[in-house]
Write a protein that holds these residues in place. Structure first.
Motif, PDB file in Angstrom:
ATOM      1  N   ILE A 126      43.692  79.353  27.292  1.00 49.47           N
ATOM      2  CA  ILE A 126      44.533  79.269  26.101  1.00 49.47           C
ATOM      3  C   ILE A 126      44.028  80.148  24.969  1.00 49.47           C
ATOM      4  O   ILE A 126      44.772  80.429  24.023  1.00 49.47           O
ATOM      5  CB  ILE A 126      44.687  77.809  25.615  1.00 49.47           C
ATOM      6  CG1 ILE A 126      43.347  77.227  25.153  1.00 49.47           C
ATOM      7  CG2 ILE A 126      45.308  76.947  26.700  1.00 49.47           C
ATOM      8  CD1 ILE A 126      43.471  75.816  24.551  1.00 49.47           C
ATOM      9  N   GLY A 127      42.771  80.589  25.053  1.00 49.26           N
ATOM     10  CA  GLY A 127      42.213  81.455  24.022  1.00 49.26           C
ATOM     11  C   GLY A 127      41.534  80.666  22.911  1.00 49.26           C
ATOM     12  O   GLY A 127      41.907  79.524  22.621  1.00 49.26           O
ATOM     13  N   ASP A 128      40.534  81.265  22.277  1.00 49.11           N
ATOM     14  CA  ASP A 128      39.765  80.593  21.236  1.00 49.11           C
ATOM     15  C   ASP A 128      40.619  80.147  20.060  1.00 49.11           C
ATOM     16  O   ASP A 128      40.419  79.058  19.515  1.00 49.11           O
ATOM     17  CB  ASP A 128      38.647  81.510  20.720  1.00 49.11           C
ATOM     18  CG  ASP A 128      37.456  81.551  21.664  1.00 49.11           C
ATOM     19  OD1 ASP A 128      37.493  80.866  22.705  1.00 49.11           O
ATOM     20  OD2 ASP A 128      36.485  82.268  21.356  1.00 49.11           O
ATOM     21  N   ASP A 129      41.561  80.987  19.631  1.00 52.28           N
ATOM     22  CA  ASP A 129      42.346  80.651  18.447  1.00 52.28           C
ATOM     23  C   ASP A 129      43.138  79.371  18.648  1.00 52.28           C
ATOM     24  O   ASP A 129      43.195  78.506  17.757  1.00 52.28           O
ATOM     25  CB  ASP A 129      43.300  81.800  18.094  1.00 52.28           C
ATOM     26  CG  ASP A 129      42.566  83.014  17.533  1.00 52.28           C
ATOM     27  OD1 ASP A 129      41.396  82.855  17.126  1.00 52.28           O
ATOM     28  OD2 ASP A 129      43.156  84.106  17.514  1.00 52.28           O
ATOM     29  N   ARG A 130      43.760  79.224  19.809  1.00 52.35           N
ATOM     30  CA  ARG A 130      44.502  77.993  20.092  1.00 52.35           C
ATOM     31  C   ARG A 130      43.545  76.834  20.329  1.00 52.35           C
ATOM     32  O   ARG A 130      43.790  75.699  19.883  1.00 52.35           O
ATOM     33  CB  ARG A 130      45.395  78.190  21.312  1.00 52.35           C
ATOM     34  CG  ARG A 130      46.683  78.955  21.027  1.00 52.35           C
ATOM     35  CD  ARG A 130      47.406  79.235  22.314  1.00 52.35           C
ATOM     36  NE  ARG A 130      48.788  79.628  22.086  1.00 52.35           N
ATOM     37  CZ  ARG A 130      49.555  80.180  23.007  1.00 52.35           C
ATOM     38  NH1 ARG A 130      49.081  80.399  24.223  1.00 52.35           N
ATOM     39  NH2 ARG A 130      50.797  80.507  22.729  1.00 52.35           N
ATOM     40  N   ALA A 131      42.457  77.098  21.030  1.00 48.80           N
ATOM     41  CA  ALA A 131      41.516  76.036  21.376  1.00 48.80           C
ATOM     42  C   ALA A 131      40.917  75.373  20.137  1.00 48.80           C
ATOM     43  O   ALA A 131      40.593  74.180  20.162  1.00 48.80           O
ATOM     44  CB  ALA A 131      40.404  76.584  22.262  1.00 48.80           C
ATOM     45  N   ARG A 132      40.786  76.102  19.048  1.00 41.87           N
ATOM     46  CA  ARG A 132      40.246  75.528  17.812  1.00 41.87           C
ATOM     47  C   ARG A 132      41.102  74.377  17.297  1.00 41.87           C
ATOM     48  O   ARG A 132      40.622  73.514  16.560  1.00 41.87           O
ATOM     49  CB  ARG A 132      40.144  76.595  16.726  1.00 41.87           C
ATOM     50  CG  ARG A 132      39.055  77.613  16.954  1.00 41.87           C
ATOM     51  CD  ARG A 132      39.034  78.640  15.837  1.00 41.87           C
ATOM     52  NE  ARG A 132      38.171  79.752  16.187  1.00 41.87           N
ATOM     53  CZ  ARG A 132      36.850  79.749  16.092  1.00 41.87           C
ATOM     54  NH1 ARG A 132      36.251  78.666  15.633  1.00 41.87           N
ATOM     55  NH2 ARG A 132      36.137  80.798  16.455  1.00 41.87           N
ATOM     56  N   HIS A 133      42.374  74.359  17.668  1.00 38.82           N
ATOM     57  CA  HIS A 133      43.281  73.294  17.231  1.00 38.82           C
ATOM     58  C   HIS A 133      43.275  72.100  18.185  1.00 38.82           C
ATOM     59  O   HIS A 133      43.969  71.114  17.927  1.00 38.82           O
ATOM     60  CB  HIS A 133      44.710  73.832  17.123  1.00 38.82           C
ATOM     61  CG  HIS A 133      44.870  74.923  16.112  1.00 38.82           C
ATOM     62  ND1 HIS A 133      44.943  74.685  14.755  1.00 38.82           N
ATOM     63  CD2 HIS A 133      44.955  76.269  16.267  1.00 38.82           C
ATOM     64  CE1 HIS A 133      45.082  75.826  14.112  1.00 38.82           C
ATOM     65  NE2 HIS A 133      45.097  76.805  15.000  1.00 38.82           N
ATOM     66  N   CYS A 134      42.506  72.177  19.273  1.00 38.95           N
ATOM     67  CA  CYS A 134      42.501  71.136  20.311  1.00 38.95           C
ATOM     68  C   CYS A 134      41.190  70.353  20.240  1.00 38.95           C
ATOM     69  O   CYS A 134      40.269  70.558  21.042  1.00 38.95           O
ATOM     70  CB  CYS A 134      42.691  71.759  21.691  1.00 38.95           C
ATOM     71  SG  CYS A 134      44.191  72.759  21.841  1.00 38.95           S
ATOM     72  N   THR A 135      41.105  69.459  19.273  1.00 34.57           N
ATOM     73  CA  THR A 135      39.846  68.745  19.045  1.00 34.57           C
ATOM     74  C   THR A 135      39.505  67.747  20.145  1.00 34.57           C
ATOM     75  O   THR A 135      38.409  67.186  20.154  1.00 34.57           O
ATOM     76  CB  THR A 135      39.890  68.016  17.694  1.00 34.57           C
ATOM     77  OG1 THR A 135      41.035  67.149  17.657  1.00 34.57           O
ATOM     78  CG2 THR A 135      39.987  69.019  16.551  1.00 34.57           C
ATOM     79  N   CYS A 136      40.446  67.507  21.072  1.00 34.29           N
ATOM     80  CA  CYS A 136      40.170  66.610  22.198  1.00 34.29           C
ATOM     81  C   CYS A 136      39.346  67.289  23.298  1.00 34.29           C
ATOM     82  O   CYS A 136      38.889  66.624  24.228  1.00 34.29           O
ATOM     83  CB  CYS A 136      41.480  66.101  22.799  1.00 34.29           C
ATOM     84  SG  CYS A 136      42.485  67.415  23.550  1.00 34.29           S
ATOM     85  N   LEU A 137      39.154  68.598  23.208  1.00 36.13           N
ATOM     86  CA  LEU A 137      38.413  69.312  24.251  1.00 36.13           C
ATOM     87  C   LEU A 137      37.000  68.765  24.372  1.00 36.13           C
ATOM     88  O   LEU A 137      36.326  68.542  23.358  1.00 36.13           O
ATOM     89  CB  LEU A 137      38.352  70.806  23.931  1.00 36.13           C
ATOM     90  CG  LEU A 137      39.618  71.614  24.174  1.00 36.13           C
ATOM     91  CD1 LEU A 137      39.517  72.983  23.494  1.00 36.13           C
ATOM     92  CD2 LEU A 137      39.866  71.784  25.679  1.00 36.13           C
ATOM     93  N   PRO A 138      36.517  68.543  25.599  1.00 36.22           N
ATOM     94  CA  PRO A 138      35.135  68.099  25.770  1.00 36.22           C
ATOM     95  C   PRO A 138      34.173  69.102  25.140  1.00 36.22           C
ATOM     96  O   PRO A 138      34.310  70.311  25.323  1.00 36.22           O
ATOM     97  CB  PRO A 138      34.960  68.072  27.301  1.00 36.22           C
ATOM     98  CG  PRO A 138      36.336  67.992  27.856  1.00 36.22           C
ATOM     99  CD  PRO A 138      37.213  68.734  26.885  1.00 36.22           C
TER     100      PRO A 138
END
Length: 216
Positions: free
Chosen positions: A182-194
């Motif tokens: 998904i890329g770092d920029d999108r991943a920053r919005h996914c606080t559920c990520l382990p």
């Protein structure tokens, strides 16, 4: 996507936990995903009932489930007497499961289905009782048929929305791989990520300091 779905080589029937349906709704492409994969899909009435409340009605989750059933993408079923006994046992023990997880495990055991469960405790109990590793919501979103049906770009967008809005749980060992998709920029919005804080916490604070050092 580069994540390898454990469902890609099986057409065995599946049964979905409540959180899986929530993730599919959140990704905005749930109907298309379940229509694309070749597995028959079952949902217990108990799981369906967990989406029958004001919040789910307001955000569209209940209507989403009804649309899936009406289109024949899922079959909603009652527990048999034996399945209900297991359900009761799983919800009455000291370390009890929630109703949706317990019903999903009971149906999977009773009918030889593959459970799709994301929560750690439910996955552990399912493996103990059924003897197989449950699938994840991620396995539905990353199924080759999903990518073929949605296309690469929409598949990535669906994954991002499931993480951001559905707070979808994924295998901890797959976090870096999913971030790569998904890329770092999108991943920053996914606080559920382990390991989110390890991945982004320090970098995010440094970024905020550069934007407005008076805040710190």
């Amino acid at each position: 996507m580069t994540y390898s779905s454990i469902l890609s080589e099986t057409t065995a029937a599946l049964t979905l936990d409540t959180s899986v349906l929530i993730n599919l709704h959140a990704c905005r492409r749930g109907v298309e995903i379940l229509a694309a994969i070749p597995n028959r899909i079952f949902v217990s009435h108990i799981v369906a009932r967990e989406l029958n409340h004001e919040t789910s009605r307001r955000n569209g989750e209940e209507a989403f489930l009804q649309a899936l059933a009406a289109a024949g993408n899922i079959t909603v079923v009652d527990l048999s007497e034996e399945e209900f006994e297991m359900f009761f046992e799983l919800t009455s023990a000291a370390s009890s499961l929630d109703d949706g997880e317990a019903a999903t495990i009971a149906i999977s055991k009773g009918r030889g289905l593959i459970p799709v469960i994301d929560e750690r405790r439910g996955r552990r109990r399912a493996k103990e009782i059924i003897g197989i590793e449950p699938a994840w919501s991620l396995d539905l979103l990353s199924h080759p048929n999903t990518t073929a049906s949605l296309g690469a770009d929409f598949s990535v967008e669906a994954l991002f929305l499931a993480l951001r809005d559905g707070r979808m749980r994924i295998p901890p060992e797959s976090a870096s791989e999913v971030v790569g998709v998904i890329g770092d920029d999108r991943a920053r919005h996914c606080t559920c990520l382990p390991g989110y804080r390890h991945l982004f916490g320090e970098k995010s604070e440094q970024h905020r300091e550069r934007l407005d050092p008076m805040l710190f």
